[in-house]
Write an enzyme that holds these catalytic residues in place. Structure first.
Site, PDB file in Angstrom:
ATOM      1  N   LYS A   1     -25.438  78.898  75.918  1.00  0.00           N
ATOM      2  CA  LYS A   1     -26.150  79.821  75.118  1.00  0.00           C
ATOM      3  C   LYS A   1     -26.505  79.395  73.868  1.00  0.00           C
ATOM      4  CE  LYS A   1     -25.140  85.069  74.717  1.00  0.00           C
ATOM      5  NZ  LYS A   1     -26.344  85.543  75.535  1.00  0.00           N
TER       6      LYS A   1
ATOM      7  N   TYR B   1     -24.335  80.693  70.663  1.00  0.00           N
ATOM      8  CA  TYR B   1     -24.166  82.085  69.934  1.00  0.00           C
ATOM      9  C   TYR B   1     -23.480  82.746  71.272  1.00  0.00           C
ATOM     10  CZ  TYR B   1     -27.974  84.201  72.557  1.00  0.00           C
ATOM     11  OH  TYR B   1     -28.718  84.619  73.528  1.00  0.00           O
TER      12      TYR B   1
ATOM     13  N   GLU C   1     -33.444  84.506  85.994  1.00  0.00           N
ATOM     14  CA  GLU C   1     -32.835  85.465  85.078  1.00  0.00           C
ATOM     15  C   GLU C   1     -33.801  86.240  84.355  1.00  0.00           C
ATOM     16  OE1 GLU C   1     -30.002  83.857  82.574  1.00  0.00           O
ATOM     17  OE2 GLU C   1     -31.047  82.255  82.168  1.00  0.00           O
TER      18      GLU C   1
ATOM     19  N   ARG D   1     -32.155  66.944  56.984  1.00  0.00           N
ATOM     20  CA  ARG D   1     -32.707  66.830  58.204  1.00  0.00           C
ATOM     21  C   ARG D   1     -32.785  65.378  59.077  1.00  0.00           C
ATOM     22  NH1 ARG D   1     -37.540  66.039  61.604  1.00  0.00           N
ATOM     23  NH2 ARG D   1     -37.857  67.774  63.004  1.00  0.00           N
TER      24      ARG D   1
ATOM     25  N   HIS E   1     -32.290  63.879  63.048  1.00  0.00           N
ATOM     26  CA  HIS E   1     -32.163  64.409  64.655  1.00  0.00           C
ATOM     27  C   HIS E   1     -30.563  64.119  65.098  1.00  0.00           C
ATOM     28  CE1 HIS E   1     -36.250  64.891  64.758  1.00  0.00           C
ATOM     29  NE2 HIS E   1     -36.338  65.285  65.955  1.00  0.00           N
TER      30      HIS E   1
ATOM     31  N   LEU F   1     -27.779  81.537  82.527  1.00  0.00           N
ATOM     32  CA  LEU F   1     -26.617  81.871  81.900  1.00  0.00           C
ATOM     33  C   LEU F   1     -25.585  82.743  82.532  1.00  0.00           C
ATOM     34  CD1 LEU F   1     -25.523  81.614  78.950  1.00  0.00           C
ATOM     35  CD2 LEU F   1     -26.092  83.990  78.640  1.00  0.00           C
TER      36      LEU F   1
ATOM     37  N   ARG G   1     -16.549  81.974  76.670  1.00  0.00           N
ATOM     38  CA  ARG G   1     -17.691  81.510  76.693  1.00  0.00           C
ATOM     39  C   ARG G   1     -18.596  80.712  75.678  1.00  0.00           C
ATOM     40  NH1 ARG G   1     -22.422  85.104  78.965  1.00  0.00           N
ATOM     41  NH2 ARG G   1     -22.390  86.123  76.863  1.00  0.00           N
TER      42      ARG G   1
END
Length: 281
Positions: free
Chosen positions: A143, A33, A176, A100, A102, A200, A52
């Site tokens: 992110k 995101y 951070e 579902r 993996h 990040l 980004r």
């Protein structure tokens, strides 16, 4: 509109929007995101945020279903539909939809966008922080939507009456915050953690560094420790939602307050940059 959502071409108020149960975000948090503020219907630093966003997606082999230019056009069109031009603009891409498994779902990802009213803090009021061990994985430069450690740390900070949590790694290296970057002023110099895989690389962080260079303030992108944090002249917290905050307390101990002139110079310069870039036509 007061709020607005988007999912693969469908629009609506946020409380009206639904997504498929088989979106991989439901199973694995499989997505990335980005987000940032808008003011006067202008999205701040949009090129940097979108770059980004695509970089994060690329690092996880997620196919964004639109181009950078198409995404920027969609975002601006949605901003223009809102009742207010002062907004928090959030967007994410998940790997796709499927039962579902993996193993990756093939094909383009699912694009989500949400808009809601929001204002940027002027940073005048100091905030309080806590410290907590950084137990996250080693891909913090991406992110991703996998934010459980950050959520736990943010809740811990809230219960302590604080606004943010500062992460540190074994040996005391500060990385951070739960949803911000943290920096210190030491001997008149900005010291900020290097942009490696433990943080990040924040857009607001980049603007802070560039502003320091513009103002002739030395910058050191090197690791620093909890000891450095507590003894710093000033402690600065930056994010796209809050461009330049400062802390006066960490873990109940007073910090900062030793170079207010430099702090104020940075705070006002960053706000002026934001106001100028988003001024009303």
């Amino acid at each position: 509109m007061k709020t607005l959502g988007y999912y693969n071409g469908k629009y609506g108020e946020l409380e009206e929007m639904t997504v498929p149960m088989n979106d991989r975000v439901c199973w694995f948090g499989d997505g990335v995101y980005d987000a940032g503020p808008a003011r006067n219907y202008k999205i701040f630093a949009i090129d940097e945020h979108v770059d980004r966003f695509f970089n994060s997606a690329g690092l996880l082999d997620i196919q964004v279903p639109v181009t950078k230019e198409e995404l920027k056009e969609i975002l601006q069109e949605m901003v223009n539909k809102m009742d207010t031009g002062n907004l928090f603009v959030y967007y994410q891409v998940t790997r796709g939809t499927g039962i579902r498994n993996h193993v990756f779902t093939e094909g383009p990802g699912n694009l989500w966008i949400t808009l809601r009213p929001a204002e940027i803090s002027d940073g005048e009021k100091p905030i309080k922080l806590i410290t907590t061990e950084d137990t996250r994985f080693l891909h913090c430069n991406i992110k991703t939507l996998n934010l459980i450690p950050s959520c736990m740390a943010s809740e811990k900070a809230r219960k302590a009456g604080c606004q943010e949590a500062v992460f540190y790694r074994p040996g005391g290296r500060v990385t951070e915050c739960a949803h911000s970057n943290v920096h210190i002023i030491r001997d008149g110099k900005l010291v900020t953690a290097p942009a490696d895989n433990l943080i990040l690389p924040g857009i607001a962080r980049a603007h802070l560094i560039r502003m320091c260079e513009r103002l002739g303030i030395p910058v050191s992108e090197t690791p620093y420790t909890l000891e450095d944090l507590f003894s710093a002249q000033e402690v600065i917290v930056t994010s796209s939602s809050n461009l330049c905050l400062h802390a006066d307390e960490i873990d109940g101990r007073p910090v900062g307050g030793k170079n207010r002139e430099l702090l104020e110079k940075l705070r006002t310069a960053l706000l002026e940059e934001f106001y100028e870039a988003t001024k009303e036509e």
